[in-house]
Every structure is written in C-alpha cells, then in structure tokens.
Write an enzyme that holds these catalytic residues in place. Structure first.
Site, PDB file in Angstrom:
ATOM      1  N   ASP A   1      -6.095  -6.744   5.659  1.00  0.00           N
ATOM      2  CA  ASP A   1      -5.999  -5.430   5.679  1.00  0.00           C
ATOM      3  C   ASP A   1      -6.747  -5.047   7.529  1.00  0.00           C
ATOM      4  O   ASP A   1      -7.826  -4.878   7.142  1.00  0.00           O
ATOM      5  CB  ASP A   1      -5.484  -4.210   4.927  1.00  0.00           C
ATOM      6  CG  ASP A   1      -5.235  -3.011   5.231  1.00  0.00           C
ATOM      7  OD1 ASP A   1      -4.556  -2.624   6.371  1.00  0.00           O
ATOM      8  OD2 ASP A   1      -4.710  -2.482   4.037  1.00  0.00           O
TER       9      ASP A   1
ATOM     10  N   ARG B   1      19.318  -6.245   8.685  1.00  0.00           N
ATOM     11  CA  ARG B   1      17.957  -6.456   8.828  1.00  0.00           C
ATOM     12  C   ARG B   1      17.416  -7.372   9.339  1.00  0.00           C
ATOM     13  O   ARG B   1      16.083  -7.189   9.172  1.00  0.00           O
ATOM     14  CB  ARG B   1      18.593  -7.205   7.108  1.00  0.00           C
ATOM     15  CG  ARG B   1      17.306  -6.522   6.167  1.00  0.00           C
ATOM     16  CD  ARG B   1      17.823  -6.846   4.513  1.00  0.00           C
ATOM     17  NE  ARG B   1      17.747  -8.235   4.703  1.00  0.00           N
ATOM     18  CZ  ARG B   1      19.246  -8.613   3.588  1.00  0.00           C
ATOM     19  NH1 ARG B   1      20.124  -8.374   3.522  1.00  0.00           N
ATOM     20  NH2 ARG B   1      19.741  -9.990   3.609  1.00  0.00           N
TER      21      ARG B   1
ATOM     22  N   LYS C   1      -0.072   4.671  10.280  1.00  0.00           N
ATOM     23  CA  LYS C   1      -1.151   5.063  11.253  1.00  0.00           C
ATOM     24  C   LYS C   1      -1.669   5.637  12.415  1.00  0.00           C
ATOM     25  O   LYS C   1      -1.018   6.256  12.982  1.00  0.00           O
ATOM     26  CB  LYS C   1      -2.362   4.653   9.978  1.00  0.00           C
ATOM     27  CG  LYS C   1      -2.391   4.254   8.324  1.00  0.00           C
ATOM     28  CD  LYS C   1      -2.520   5.625   7.590  1.00  0.00           C
ATOM     29  CE  LYS C   1      -1.696   5.600   6.292  1.00  0.00           C
ATOM     30  NZ  LYS C   1      -2.443   4.239   5.122  1.00  0.00           N
TER      31      LYS C   1
ATOM     32  N   TYR D   1      -7.638  -0.878  -0.142  1.00  0.00           N
ATOM     33  CA  TYR D   1      -6.201   0.202  -0.184  1.00  0.00           C
ATOM     34  C   TYR D   1      -5.944   0.654  -1.757  1.00  0.00           C
ATOM     35  O   TYR D   1      -5.358  -0.283  -2.085  1.00  0.00           O
ATOM     36  CB  TYR D   1      -5.326   0.113   1.310  1.00  0.00           C
ATOM     37  CG  TYR D   1      -3.950   0.830   0.833  1.00  0.00           C
ATOM     38  CD1 TYR D   1      -5.257   2.445   1.385  1.00  0.00           C
ATOM     39  CD2 TYR D   1      -3.462   0.611   1.015  1.00  0.00           C
ATOM     40  CE1 TYR D   1      -4.226   3.499   1.199  1.00  0.00           C
ATOM     41  CE2 TYR D   1      -2.276   1.928   0.487  1.00  0.00           C
ATOM     42  CZ  TYR D   1      -2.540   3.294   0.800  1.00  0.00           C
ATOM     43  OH  TYR D   1      -1.872   4.126   1.231  1.00  0.00           O
TER      44      TYR D   1
HETATM   45  C1  LIG Z   1      -1.718   3.589   4.481  1.00  0.00           C
HETATM   46  C2  LIG Z   1      -2.560   2.986   4.448  1.00  0.00           C
HETATM   47  C3  LIG Z   1      -1.934   1.504   3.777  1.00  0.00           C
HETATM   48  C4  LIG Z   1      -0.599   1.491   3.236  1.00  0.00           C
HETATM   49  O1  LIG Z   1       0.650   2.356   4.497  1.00  0.00           O
HETATM   50  P1  LIG Z   1       1.236   3.448   3.676  1.00  0.00           P
HETATM   51  O2  LIG Z   1       2.689   3.057   5.345  1.00  0.00           O
HETATM   52  O3  LIG Z   1       1.124   4.986   3.475  1.00  0.00           O
HETATM   53  O4  LIG Z   1       2.165   2.610   2.871  1.00  0.00           O
HETATM   54  C5  LIG Z   1      -2.599  -0.113   4.220  1.00  0.00           C
HETATM   55  N1  LIG Z   1      -3.499  -0.274   3.982  1.00  0.00           N
HETATM   56  C6  LIG Z   1      -4.681   1.180   4.078  1.00  0.00           C
HETATM   57  C7  LIG Z   1      -5.941   0.633   5.195  1.00  0.00           C
HETATM   58  C8  LIG Z   1      -3.948   2.255   4.461  1.00  0.00           C
HETATM   59  O5  LIG Z   1      -5.283   2.864   5.213  1.00  0.00           O
END
Ligand SMILES: *Cc1c(COP(=O)(O)O)cnc(C)c1O
Length: 394
Positions: free
Chosen positions: A186, A61, A211, A114
């Site tokens: 973010d 971990r 993403k 988000y």
């Molecule tokens: C998809 C997304 C997240 C979260 O990511 P996951 O891996 O789906 O939990 C966070 N911030 C933004 C801007 C996103 O598009």
C-alpha cells in the site's frame, strides 16, 4: 486493465510525467483533457467484430478511454506493467488480495496496515478460510520465520498511515520471493512520485487515489499497479469481482494527477515545517514523521523514498479529554475528519491500542494525526498556537 503501451517516452522528470502521461489531445480534436466517457453499452459494427472481441472497448465495466488514460498514466508513474482501477482504495486492497489468495491459504499483514484493510482480513478473509498473521513492521528479513507452506502473500505498507513506522520493503520482498510468495504494497502515503514499491521488490503497488491523486476530497478511487508476472491475476480478479470506478471519479483523478507534483512539494515542505514546530512544543511528547532526522525510520525513508507527503502524527503528553477538546474544537483551519490528501489541513485523534496485535502502542498521551494542507504555514502555526493556549486555559 491497461497494459503499458508505447505512449510517452518515459525517463522524464516526475513533474513532467504527471502533466503529460495519459492524454492524447489530437485523438480528441485537440482538447487537452481526456473527456469523460459515460457508458455501459459499446456497439460492435459487425458480427465478426462481436465474435473477435478485438476492439479496444467492449463494455463499460471493462474500461473506457477515460479509465484507459488514468491506468496508463499510473502504470508509467509506478513503473509497472499494468494497472486496474477500483471504486475505492479499500476495494483496491481487497481486489488485490483476492487476486492471489484462496481458501486454505495463509497471508501476512503488517501490524500498522490501514485499519479497514485489517478488518477485511479479520472478517471476510477469515470467513473464506484464509488465515492472516500480523507482523511487526520492524521485522525485516526475519519475516521468513513466519512463512508457512501455505503462505501466499505478504502485505506491506510504509510508513503506516497512523503511526508512521517505516519498514524494510526490499528485505521483506527478498525473503518472500525466495519462497515464491507475492508481495503487495500500500503506497498511498508516498504516491508513485515519492516511492516506487515495484522497484523495491513488491509485485503489486496499491494507491488509494482518493487521497493525493484526486487531491481535492471530492472523489473515491483506487488503483492497483502490478509487474508483468502479477498483472493477469489482477485483471482476472477485477473482472470476477466487477469492481470499477465511476466515469466522473476517474476524470477527477486524471485532473488531480496533473497538479500532483506541485501539490506534493508544498505538502512536504509545509508538513515538515509544522512537524518541526510541533516537536519543539512542551505539550508534545514526540512527532512521528519519517522525514525528520530524529525519526527511528529516517534511514529507511532516505534510502527508499524521494520525498514525504503532508501526513504525520504527534503524541501529546498526558492531557485531559476536556483540554484536548479545547484544543481541537476551536481550530480554524484544521478540520476534524478522516481521510487526507486533499488541499485542506485536517487533524484526527486516534488510539490503535484496541486493534494492534503484533506490536504495542505506547502513549503517554493521546495521538493526533495531522494532514498539512496547502494553506500558508504561518496561518496554520498561529491556529495551533492559539489552540495550545485554549488547552492550557481549559
Ligand atoms: C484511505 C486509505 C485507503 C483506502 O482508500 P479509500 O478510497 O478511502 O477506500 C487505503 N490505504 C490507505 C493507506 C489509506 O489512507
């Protein structure tokens, strides 16, 4: 947590960095890719070694050579001091917030954050006694009017991943730091290739690796890169919360990273071409894409970003649900689904009216978020043109 080591020199172009960071072929018999280390147990050769805990790996971990490689690469790309990995992008957001906030604190979140991050604040953080105020993305330095003696952190995101408002991250960060408030960004839309929030003043940069970094819609992963001041808080939170990505997912992110620069270049170019084409359509009221010169956020984007990814939104003129369905249901190349950043084009309708609190969303018609993938632009445009014909006929 991997603290930046001597590793590659740095200072190279991003295209070179994504290829070479986070791998050491001659430590693995010359094979070019860092292998997948699966494992929980790590053996200590002696009692002394077990007590000293100085060997690089101590338990699955806490990290493996595979996670170390990805952490190191992302740390370098984001220009940070250290990176922790999490099981998803949302876990990256929640871990980063819990690294700093505690019961009795107040935090600020941009209103176009988000949405599941917003839900985390409204449900979980509220239950823990942490109060959240949402703010208008256009607030700039006036954010200091929202600061309270117990304000612990500000969450920023630019552009918002549905409605694409830009925000002035340096102005917000300067105001926050004057009051010793942490700034968490973010950065999923831009990736560390097109924006470096730490250089803009944020203490922490969050990526949903799910993403563009993974890039093939086949794994979930999050990353949090921090400056030297914030790094220990993130490491403690990761350890306390027990979040870690799977071995295979980490490998897929490393593999995706190698082609990130070339994919993003294509997402950017095709995304702009499709956005411009849509902007000229009579069915479209407006296109929300900060890299378009007509966009209200264009000047900030130009100042703070070095590129745009393939995600943007269009707002349609008023149209019936039947006509909208005729447009969306028959599209050949735009799959309908949440998420983005993979190789394929996607479209999804959304309506932020029910969850925004600091700003108001203006129609006039439905909003569609597009992710422009790696297909040929002409095929995408003819798919959309046929869709608009179906819409008209319905
Ligand atoms: C998809 C997304 C997240 C979260 O990511 P996951 O891996 O789906 O939990 C966070 N911030 C933004 C801007 C996103 O598009």
């Amino acid at each position: 947590m991997t603290v930046k080591d001597d590793g590659p020199e740095g200072g190279e172009r991003p295209e070179t960095e994504v290829v070479h960071f986070g791998r050491k072929p001659f430590e693995q018999h010359g094979f070019v890719n860092t292998p997948v280390y699966r494992g929980s147990t790590v053996l200590y050769p002696t009692l002394d070694a077990l007590h000293a805990r100085t060997q690089p790996y101590t338990y699955g971990r806490r990290g493996t050579p595979t996670t170390h490689a990805l952490e190191e690469a992302i740390t370098h790309l984001a220009g940070g001091a250290a990176t922790i990995l999490t099981s998803s992008g949302l876990a990256a957001i929640s871990t980063a917030i819990l690294a700093f906030a505690q019961g009795g604190d107040h935090i600020l979140m941009v209103d176009n954050i988000y949405q599941p991050g917003r839900a985390f604040a409204e449900k979980m953080l509220k239950r823990l006694g942490i109060e959240t105020t949402f703010y208008d993305p256009h607030i700039g330095g006036d954010i200091d009017k929202l600061f309270r003696p117990n304000t612990r952190l500000v969450m920023v995101e630019a552009p918002g991943s549905q409605t694409f408002e830009m925000m002035d991250i340096p102005a917000v960060a300067a105001a926050a730091h004057a009051k010793n408030i942490w700034v968490l960004a973010d950065n999923t839309w831009a990736t560390p290739l097109f924006c470096k929030p730490l250089a803009l003043g944020a203490d922490v940069s969050i990526e949903a690796g799910t993403k563009y970094i993974v890039g093939h819609a086949d794994a979930m992963l999050g990353a949090v890169t921090s400056n030297a001041r914030a790094a220990k808080f993130l490491d403690n939170a990761k350890e306390a919360l027990g979040t870690c990505p799977g071995s295979e997912e980490t490998y897929l992110a490393l593999r995706g990273l190698r082609t990130l620069a070339v994919r993003l270049e294509r997402h950017q170019r095709s995304g702009l071409a499709v956005a411009e084409w849509l902007a000229a359509r009579p069915e479209v009221d407006r296109v929300l894409h900060p890299a378009l010169p007509s966009d209200p956020g264009h000047a900030l984007w130009k100042r703070d970003f070095t590129g745009a990814s393939g995600l943007f939104t269009i707002v349609l003129n008023p149209v019936s649900e039947t006509k909208l369905a005729a447009f969306l249901d028959g599209l050949k190349f735009f799959g309908m689904g949440y998420s983005w950043g993979g190789y394929e084009s996607l479209v999804v309708p959304f309506d932020p009216t029910s969850y925004r609190t600091a700003t108001r969303w203006h129609g006039p018609g439905p909003a569609l978020r597009f992710h422009v993938g790696l297909e040929a632009v002409d095929d995408l445009l003819s798919d959309l043109a046929t869709g608009f014909e179906r819409m008209k006929a319905a």
